[in-house]
Scaffold this active site. Structure first.
Site, PDB file in Angstrom:
ATOM      1  CE  LYS A  47      11.868 -13.440 119.921  1.00  0.00           C
ATOM      2  NZ  LYS A  47      12.940 -12.334 119.425  1.00  0.00           N
TER       3      LYS A  47
ATOM      4  CE  LYS B  33      12.436  -9.816 122.471  1.00  0.00           C
ATOM      5  NZ  LYS B  33      14.328  -8.935 121.279  1.00  0.00           N
TER       6      LYS B  33
END
Ligand code: PBG
Length: 318
Positions: free
Chosen positions: A238, A186
């Protein structure tokens, strides 16, 4: 091999299916649903609105929903996150009861929506995020979310050791069957901008001391491998669209499913350009999600999940 529609269909290497789409949903306190300006078409649902939207999502045949809570009151330790009457836990129970096993009800396991400082963890005296004290809070969140009916916990806080910690807490309390989705790679991304409005984030500063540097591919792969070692059932990359290289590399080495999150800014950019008539909205949406699948995602979190599922279903009936 491209000369007719039927040849192109036969030669297609990647297909989209509703079952591999997950819809992120925001649930607020109060009886009214509220629009999110920077994400046209996405709302903060009331609990009743969320139930209806989840039922619709189930009818569309998508794979699941990922729930985010938007509480009225926040504090330093994010008490609302572990309050059985807290918005996320109440919404989870309501939605789980509504949809049963028609789709997988998942919850965001992170403190940022519940803290008054907006960070994903609790703070040490010097204002830095206290990794290990945060793990204790995540463990408590895991138990209450599992008890509220969440089947898959989305660990999005990027604390070191969070997967092992939450896995042990779940196993120690009879929740062996609750699965863990690790937001492994992330990145500290500007593309989360609209999400901050969506959850009314109070964050000042940034998350660069715990989220990944967008410059780093190898580190993203390493984080995914560490999470798999710690027991992650799914790992995630992400944002998605700007990180397809990381996604492809994680998909190549992972022995658990790899998902990707097409985040709020990716949504907003396409919606904004389409609203101007500058790009074809439907084709852009389909292409963006297809590309994430092509790069290696087994499933995709996308705010278009339900609309896209309807297009796919309609396409299959042709
Ligand atoms: C953290 C979390 C964020 C998003 C999902 N989970 C925000 C952040 O890390 O700043 C962003 C999702 C999106 O932008 O669509 N709870």
């Amino acid at each position: 091999m491209r000369s007719s529609a039927s040849l192109r269909r036969l030669a297609s290497e990647t297909r989209l299916h509703p079952a591999e789409l997950v819809l992120p949903m925001f649930v607020r306190e109060g009886r009214e649903s509220v629009d999110i300006t920077s994400m046209p078409g996405v709302v903060q649902h009331s609990i009743d609105g969320a139930r209806r939207a989840a039922a619709e999502a189930a009818a569309a045949g998508i794979g699941g929903v990922m729930l985010f809570g938007v509480p009225d009151v926040r504090d330093a330790v994010g008490s609302g996150a572990t309050d059985p009457r807290g918005i996320l836990n109440v919404a989870t129970r309501a939605i789980a009861d509504e949809v049963g096993d028609a789709l997988v009800v998942q919850t965001d396991l992170c403190l940022d929506e519940f803290t008054d400082h907006g960070h994903c963890g609790v703070l040490a005296l010097d204002g830095s995020v206290d990794n290990d004290a945060t793990l204790e809070r995540y463990n408590e969140m895991a138990l209450i979310q599992a008890a509220s009916g969440s089947r898959l916990l989305g660990l999005s806080g990027m604390m070191d050791g969070q997967v092992a910690s939450v896995r042990a807490a779940l196993d120690g309390s009879g929740f062996q069957d609750t699965a863990v989705l690790a937001y492994s790679a992330k990145y500290a991304s500007a593309f989360y901008g609209p999400f901050r409005e969506a959850v009314q984030s109070t964050l000042t500063g940034d998350r660069r001391s715990y989220q990944l540097d967008p410059a780093n591919r190898r580190e993203g792969v390493r984080e995914a491998l560490l999470d798999i070692e710690q027991g992650a059932d799914v790992v995630m990359v992400k944002p998605a669209g700007s990180y397809l290289d990381v996604l492809a590399e994680v998909a190549a080495v992972s022995d658990v499913p790899v998902w990707a999150y097409q985040v709020s800014g990716e949504y907003a950019m396409i919606e904004a350009a389409a609203a101007q008539g500058w790009i074809d909205r439907r084709r852009s949406i389909e292409e963006s999600v297809l590309s994430i699948r092509r790069a290696g995602a087994d499933a995709v979190l996308t705010y278009w999940a339900v609309e896209l599922a309807a297009w796919l279903t309609e396409g299959n009936q042709k």
